[in-house]
Design a protein around this motif. Structure first.
Motif, PDB file in Angstrom:
ATOM      1  N   VAL A   2     -28.769  26.291  11.093  1.00  0.00           N
ATOM      2  CA  VAL A   2     -30.118  26.189  11.663  1.00  0.00           C
ATOM      3  C   VAL A   2     -30.704  24.811  11.396  1.00  0.00           C
ATOM      4  O   VAL A   2     -31.286  24.166  12.278  1.00  0.00           O
ATOM      5  CB  VAL A   2     -31.024  27.290  11.082  1.00  0.00           C
ATOM      6  N   ALA A   3     -30.532  24.320  10.170  1.00  0.00           N
ATOM      7  CA  ALA A   3     -31.139  23.052   9.790  1.00  0.00           C
ATOM      8  C   ALA A   3     -30.493  21.851  10.465  1.00  0.00           C
ATOM      9  O   ALA A   3     -31.094  20.778  10.520  1.00  0.00           O
ATOM     10  CB  ALA A   3     -31.064  22.882   8.268  1.00  0.00           C
ATOM     11  N   SER A   4     -29.286  22.006  10.974  1.00  0.00           N
ATOM     12  CA  SER A   4     -28.582  20.870  11.570  1.00  0.00           C
ATOM     13  C   SER A   4     -29.053  20.538  12.979  1.00  0.00           C
ATOM     14  O   SER A   4     -28.697  19.486  13.513  1.00  0.00           O
ATOM     15  CB  SER A   4     -27.071  21.149  11.596  1.00  0.00           C
ATOM     16  N   HIS A   5     -29.856  21.398  13.602  1.00  0.00           N
ATOM     17  CA  HIS A   5     -30.300  21.153  14.974  1.00  0.00           C
ATOM     18  C   HIS A   5     -31.441  20.137  14.990  1.00  0.00           C
ATOM     19  O   HIS A   5     -32.509  20.362  14.409  1.00  0.00           O
ATOM     20  CB  HIS A   5     -30.743  22.461  15.631  1.00  0.00           C
ATOM     21  N   MET A  38     -25.900  17.322  19.001  1.00  0.00           N
ATOM     22  CA  MET A  38     -25.055  17.840  17.930  1.00  0.00           C
ATOM     23  C   MET A  38     -23.945  16.840  17.669  1.00  0.00           C
ATOM     24  O   MET A  38     -23.624  16.018  18.529  1.00  0.00           O
ATOM     25  CB  MET A  38     -24.447  19.204  18.302  1.00  0.00           C
ATOM     26  N   GLY A  39     -23.327  16.950  16.504  1.00  0.00           N
ATOM     27  CA  GLY A  39     -22.291  16.003  16.128  1.00  0.00           C
ATOM     28  C   GLY A  39     -20.892  16.384  16.555  1.00  0.00           C
ATOM     29  O   GLY A  39     -19.929  15.745  16.141  1.00  0.00           O
ATOM     30  N   ASN A  46     -28.074  15.439   8.049  1.00  0.00           N
ATOM     31  CA  ASN A  46     -26.814  16.163   8.179  1.00  0.00           C
ATOM     32  C   ASN A  46     -26.670  17.056   6.952  1.00  0.00           C
ATOM     33  O   ASN A  46     -26.290  16.580   5.877  1.00  0.00           O
ATOM     34  CB  ASN A  46     -25.641  15.183   8.262  1.00  0.00           C
ATOM     35  N   PRO A  47     -26.987  18.358   7.071  1.00  0.00           N
ATOM     36  CA  PRO A  47     -26.955  19.222   5.890  1.00  0.00           C
ATOM     37  C   PRO A  47     -25.567  19.363   5.257  1.00  0.00           C
ATOM     38  O   PRO A  47     -25.461  19.727   4.085  1.00  0.00           O
ATOM     39  CB  PRO A  47     -27.458  20.566   6.428  1.00  0.00           C
ATOM     40  N   SER A  48     -24.516  19.098   6.025  1.00  0.00           N
ATOM     41  CA  SER A  48     -23.163  19.111   5.448  1.00  0.00           C
ATOM     42  C   SER A  48     -22.492  17.759   5.675  1.00  0.00           C
ATOM     43  O   SER A  48     -21.283  17.677   5.858  1.00  0.00           O
ATOM     44  CB  SER A  48     -22.325  20.234   6.074  1.00  0.00           C
ATOM     45  N   GLY A  49     -23.297  16.703   5.658  1.00  0.00           N
ATOM     46  CA  GLY A  49     -22.803  15.374   5.996  1.00  0.00           C
ATOM     47  C   GLY A  49     -21.807  14.817   4.995  1.00  0.00           C
ATOM     48  O   GLY A  49     -21.793  15.185   3.815  1.00  0.00           O
ATOM     49  N   GLU A  50     -20.981  13.898   5.475  1.00  0.00           N
ATOM     50  CA  GLU A  50     -20.015  13.216   4.617  1.00  0.00           C
ATOM     51  C   GLU A  50     -20.738  12.273   3.661  1.00  0.00           C
ATOM     52  O   GLU A  50     -21.781  11.702   3.987  1.00  0.00           O
ATOM     53  CB  GLU A  50     -19.024  12.416   5.463  1.00  0.00           C
ATOM     54  N   TRP A  51     -20.175  12.095   2.502  1.00  0.00           N
ATOM     55  CA  TRP A  51     -20.782  11.205   1.509  1.00  0.00           C
ATOM     56  C   TRP A  51     -19.748  10.434   0.692  1.00  0.00           C
ATOM     57  O   TRP A  51     -20.096   9.484  -0.010  1.00  0.00           O
ATOM     58  CB  TRP A  51     -21.674  11.999   0.557  1.00  0.00           C
TER      59      TRP A  51
END
Length: 326
Positions: free
Chosen positions: A127-130, A174-175, A296-301
């Protein structure tokens, strides 16, 4: 022989080859925190689940070919883009798809019910990624955001560009990448548009148009719990100045501090969604204003940590080791 993990284990749920998750597992191991790492795609063919509910939360055992853990003894879950459960291909359709759905509901539903900390719960992450939901909340929390339009109407898009009175970009909502029949996967970059070239093809799907933000540089702000790790991203090519993801080789990085209003805004944003992790993308204008593009709630880091030395993996391991109920 399967190893039974001691109590207070952390579950790391990710695909088999994930260098980013490797960094977190290494940090947890260094802290002597027991870890069970697995890919949901191995369930139920190479994993077993037995969970029982009475008056208390679910109890039982999750086992793969290497380890087993008691569900009631899990302290936290680190969830990073695993495959979905898949039953045997020998099961004919439509029963196979039905059985896949049952496996997902059984495994992920049971894990959801555990009263533990998640980084991050995937249904909230989704939900948060939109982006349409991100920007109004960010603005309400005092973060500056770009003027934006989502539309399938070419005329409305041209009118929006005219109202901006300057450069406009178009970017994906979206990504998700383009997937080709030969297996290639290409991301769709942000690009500057010529309003005169907006034609009826704009009506084929939703498009996100935004005002161009003049920037001195960009910032990737990675937030773990309440700890902030900010890195300036300096672009060395024309493509990278429009979308730094287009040319990683042209980028240089530098750790930086975060203005207090931005700190309050991003922590409030994560709190609004009940997230424990987020990777925020900002532009910093020549005047020093921070403008939020997205989170990006699950973004790369991992590449930020490798380029700057910022201890993001250590912060994640510390948060997971604390294991407070989310």
């Amino acid at each position: 022989m399967t190893q039974r993990l001691p109590s207070d284990a952390v579950l790391v749920v990710t695909e088999e080859m994930d260098p980013t998750a490797d960094l977190v597992v290494d940090e947890l191991t260094r802290r002597k925190v027991p870890v069970m790492r697995f890919d949901m795609g191995d369930f139920p063919q190479r994993m077993t689940l037995t969970a029982e509910h009475d008056a208390a939360p679910w109890s039982g055992v999750l086992t793969d070919i290497y380890r087993s853990v008691r569900l009631e003894e899990v302290r936290a879950v680190y969830y990073r883009r695993p495959r979905l459960p898949a039953v045997s291909s020998t099961i004919p359709e439509p029963h196979r798809t039905w059985a896949d759905d049952q496996a997902l509901a059984g495994l992920l539903g049971t894990l959801y019910a555990l009263p533990v900390l998640w980084v991050n719960r995937p249904e909230i992450d989704g939900v948060a990624s939109h982006k349409p939901g991100q920007l109004p909340i960010a603005a309400a929390l005092g973060l500056r955001t770009p003027r934006s339009l989502i539309s399938t109407d070419p005329g409305a898009a041209r009118a929006f560009c005219k109202s901006i009175g300057g450069p406009v970009i178009c970017k994906p909502l979206m990504g998700s990448p383009l997937r080709y029949d030969d297996g290639r996967r290409n991301g769709v970059p942000t690009h500057l548009i010529d309003p005169a070239e907006i034609d009826d093809s704009a009506s084929l799907t939703a498009h996100l148009f935004q005002e161009w933000i003049d920037k001195a540089h960009e910032v990737r702000l990675t937030v773990v719990g309440h700890r902030l790790f900010a890195a300036e991203i300096h672009a060395g090519s024309d493509a990278a100045r429009i979308d730094w993801r287009s040319d990683y080789d042209a980028l240089t990085y530098k750790p930086c501090t975060v203005p207090e209003p931005v700190r309050r805004g991003v922590l409030g944003w994560l709190d609004r969604f009940n997230l424990n992790f987020g990777a925020f993308d900002f532009a910093v204008t020549p005047q020093g204003d921070w403008v939020l593009f997205e989170c990006n709630p699950s973004g790369e880091w991992s590449w930020i940590q490798n380029s700057t030395g910022l201890p993001i993996a250590a912060a994640l391991a510390e948060l997971l080791a604390e294991g407070k109920t989310s």
